[in-house]
Design a protein around this motif. Structure first.
Motif, mmCIF file in Angstrom:
data_model
loop_
_atom_site.group_PDB
_atom_site.id
_atom_site.type_symbol
_atom_site.label_atom_id
_atom_site.label_comp_id
_atom_site.label_asym_id
_atom_site.label_seq_id
_atom_site.Cartn_x
_atom_site.Cartn_y
_atom_site.Cartn_z
ATOM 1 N N GLY A 1 0.708 -1.314 0.003
ATOM 2 C CA GLY A 1 0.116 -0.177 -0.046
ATOM 3 C C GLY A 1 1.033 1.491 -0.247
ATOM 4 N N GLN A 2 0.618 1.702 0.523
ATOM 5 C CA GLN A 2 1.109 3.294 0.956
ATOM 6 C C GLN A 2 2.426 3.151 1.332
ATOM 7 O OE1 GLN A 2 -1.274 5.927 2.463
ATOM 8 N NE2 GLN A 2 -2.411 6.730 0.959
ATOM 9 N N GLY A 3 2.391 2.488 2.537
ATOM 10 C CA GLY A 3 3.697 2.285 2.573
ATOM 11 C C GLY A 3 5.507 1.721 1.767
ATOM 12 N N LEU A 4 4.625 1.287 0.096
ATOM 13 C CA LEU A 4 5.622 0.854 -0.712
ATOM 14 C C LEU A 4 7.297 2.184 -1.060
ATOM 15 C CD1 LEU A 4 4.542 -1.301 -3.930
ATOM 16 C CD2 LEU A 4 6.524 0.942 -4.160
ATOM 17 N N PRO A 5 6.714 2.832 -0.352
ATOM 18 C CA PRO A 5 7.722 3.982 -1.392
ATOM 19 C C PRO A 5 9.482 3.660 -0.329
ATOM 20 C CG PRO A 5 5.999 5.156 -1.958
ATOM 21 C CD PRO A 5 5.280 4.007 -1.043
ATOM 22 N N MET A 6 8.764 2.987 1.078
ATOM 23 C CA MET A 6 9.699 2.902 2.261
ATOM 24 C C MET A 6 10.485 2.317 2.389
ATOM 25 S SD MET A 6 8.117 3.252 5.501
ATOM 26 C CE MET A 6 6.759 1.332 5.366
ATOM 27 N N PHE A 7 10.957 0.958 0.691
ATOM 28 C CA PHE A 7 11.429 0.252 0.835
ATOM 29 C C PHE A 7 12.292 0.202 -0.913
ATOM 30 C CE2 PHE A 7 8.002 -1.023 3.320
ATOM 31 C CZ PHE A 7 8.556 -1.686 4.473
ATOM 32 N N ASP A 8 13.174 -0.696 -0.728
ATOM 33 C CA ASP A 8 14.243 -0.242 -2.242
ATOM 34 C C ASP A 8 13.599 -1.751 -3.509
ATOM 35 O OD1 ASP A 8 15.371 -1.712 -0.831
ATOM 36 O OD2 ASP A 8 17.125 -0.619 -0.494
ATOM 37 N N GLY A 9 13.701 -1.550 -4.558
ATOM 38 C CA GLY A 9 14.020 -3.111 -4.637
ATOM 39 C C GLY A 9 14.006 -4.137 -4.556
ATOM 40 N N GLU A 10 15.441 -4.774 -3.849
ATOM 41 C CA GLU A 10 15.919 -5.841 -3.203
ATOM 42 C C GLU A 10 15.412 -5.849 -1.942
ATOM 43 O OE1 GLU A 10 20.420 -7.475 -0.381
ATOM 44 O OE2 GLU A 10 19.765 -4.533 -2.173
ATOM 45 N N GLU A 11 14.823 -4.972 -1.484
ATOM 46 C CA GLU A 11 14.118 -5.510 -0.330
ATOM 47 C C GLU A 11 12.242 -5.130 -0.635
ATOM 48 O OE1 GLU A 11 15.446 -1.991 3.094
ATOM 49 O OE2 GLU A 11 14.239 -1.426 1.486
ATOM 50 N N LEU A 12 11.820 -4.964 -1.440
ATOM 51 C CA LEU A 12 10.674 -5.607 -1.994
ATOM 52 C C LEU A 12 10.496 -6.904 -2.963
ATOM 53 C CD1 LEU A 12 9.437 -2.289 -4.379
ATOM 54 C CD2 LEU A 12 8.360 -3.120 -1.957
ATOM 55 N N LEU A 13 11.768 -7.016 -3.246
ATOM 56 C CA LEU A 13 11.809 -8.092 -3.924
ATOM 57 C C LEU A 13 11.940 -9.197 -2.670
ATOM 58 C CD1 LEU A 13 14.504 -8.309 -6.507
ATOM 59 C CD2 LEU A 13 12.257 -8.748 -7.079
ATOM 60 N N ALA A 14 12.791 -8.617 -1.542
ATOM 61 C CA ALA A 14 12.504 -9.685 -0.412
ATOM 62 C C ALA A 14 11.412 -10.092 0.136
ATOM 63 C CB ALA A 14 13.827 -8.787 0.600
ATOM 64 N N PHE A 15 10.135 -9.341 0.324
ATOM 65 C CA PHE A 15 9.387 -9.058 0.891
ATOM 66 C C PHE A 15 8.368 -10.524 -0.222
ATOM 67 C CE2 PHE A 15 9.051 -5.232 2.786
ATOM 68 C CZ PHE A 15 8.704 -5.601 3.879
#
Length: 311
Positions: A167-181
């Motif tokens: 959601g609106q928390g997405l901008p807090m994370f970089d690509g590597e962190e998002l892939l980990a999620f």
């Protein structure tokens, strides 16, 4: 089945501007923006991702336990939870902090401008996912950054499948962190804008993202939603609401429908339709937790809308 919903509790101050933002903003003056909107309608509502999803799941007849950190001003919200039978055992009060606060202004095109104070939400990492509470499914929804990272790891380590809803928390994370999620999650749900950001930050398009999870859900407002699962793309039609009053919280209502379908192992098209109908019911009401219905009435409405029953 029981879902643990990791996210926020918040007080939503919702204001309605009886015009259009685009008519008040001069494109050649955005570098020195100074805009005021007259908002004759104002309400203070109970909200937050954990609270909204749990409330909607309860209406459907599903069991969800929210996990969140709140401030010393949480008393009225706590009474609301008790009144509606929502389990608050994992709601932790943080001394010296306010409960998260959202100040939301909506215009006549359903565009929103939001100012958000996280308050106690930033302490969400103080709580851990319980392994002995009979939790069969998890949700990682917008929350404190450290809490989201921690709870995703804990779900994965405990072998509990979870829905990642940045959601609106997405901008807090970089690509590597998002892939980990994504690689820890079983399902991912985003709106169309968030999906574009997810693609940009990870370097993967939506078909590639979908290959890394059991299902990727992309909501598109009045255009319905897409569910990418098992190599297929299910197009879920939007359910036309009786009236459009307030889009705030529609995404959380939709996600409660997703969780309900997952908990009951329903097929993806039916799950998406339940979610779509939940969003339609919500948009007709002001506030995020002011709509009411019985599970029996919902099933009757679903059958009328889609021509079949889901249980």
């Amino acid at each position: 089945m029981t879902a643990l919903i990791c996210g926020s509790y918040a007080y939503d101050t919702i204001m309605v501007f009886n015009g259009r933002f685009k008519d008040q903003i001069m494109p050649d003056r955005v570098h020195m923006l100074n805009v005021a909107f007259l908002v004759p309608d104002l309400r203070r509502e109970f909200g937050g991702t954990a609270g909204n999803i749990a409330y909607n799941l309860k209406l459907l007849g599903g069991k969800g336990i929210p996990m969140a950190t709140v401030g010393t001003d949480f008393g009225p919200y706590d009474a609301w939870l008790e009144q509606h039978g929502i389990d608050s055992r994992y709601v932790q009060q943080v001394e010296g902090e306010y409960t998260a606060q959202a100040y939301i202004t909506t215009d006549m095109d359903d565009n929103q401008i939001t100012a958000f104070h996280p308050g106690a939400m930033n302490h969400s990492h103080q709580q851990s996912v319980p392994r002995d509470a009979g939790i069969s499914l998890g949700v990682v929804a917008p929350d404190g950054r450290d809490g989201m990272l921690q709870h995703a790891r804990e779900f994965a380590q405990a072998g509990i499948p979870f829905l990642f809803d940045p959601g609106q928390g997405l901008p807090m994370f970089d690509g590597e962190e998002l892939l980990a999620f994504i690689d820890q999650a079983r399902w991912v749900a985003v709106n169309d804008y968030e999906c574009g950001m997810l693609e940009e930050r990870t370097g993967l398009d939506r078909s590639q993202l979908a290959q890394r999870v059991e299902a990727l859900v992309v909501t598109r407002g009045a255009q319905g939603s897409l569910i990418f699962a098992n190599g297929d793309c299910h197009e879920v039609e939007a359910v036309r609401p009786a009236v459009v009053n307030d889009p705030t919280g529609c995404g959380d209502a939709y996600r409660a429908g997703l969780v309900y379908g997952m908990m009951n192992e329903l097929d993806w098209l039916t799950t998406g339709r339940i979610a779509s109908m939940m969003g339609s019911i919500k948009v007709a009401q002001h506030g995020t937790q002011n709509h009411h219905f019985t599970a029996k009435d919902f099933r009757a409405g679903f059958k009328q809308a889609f021509g079949y029953s889901f249980d």
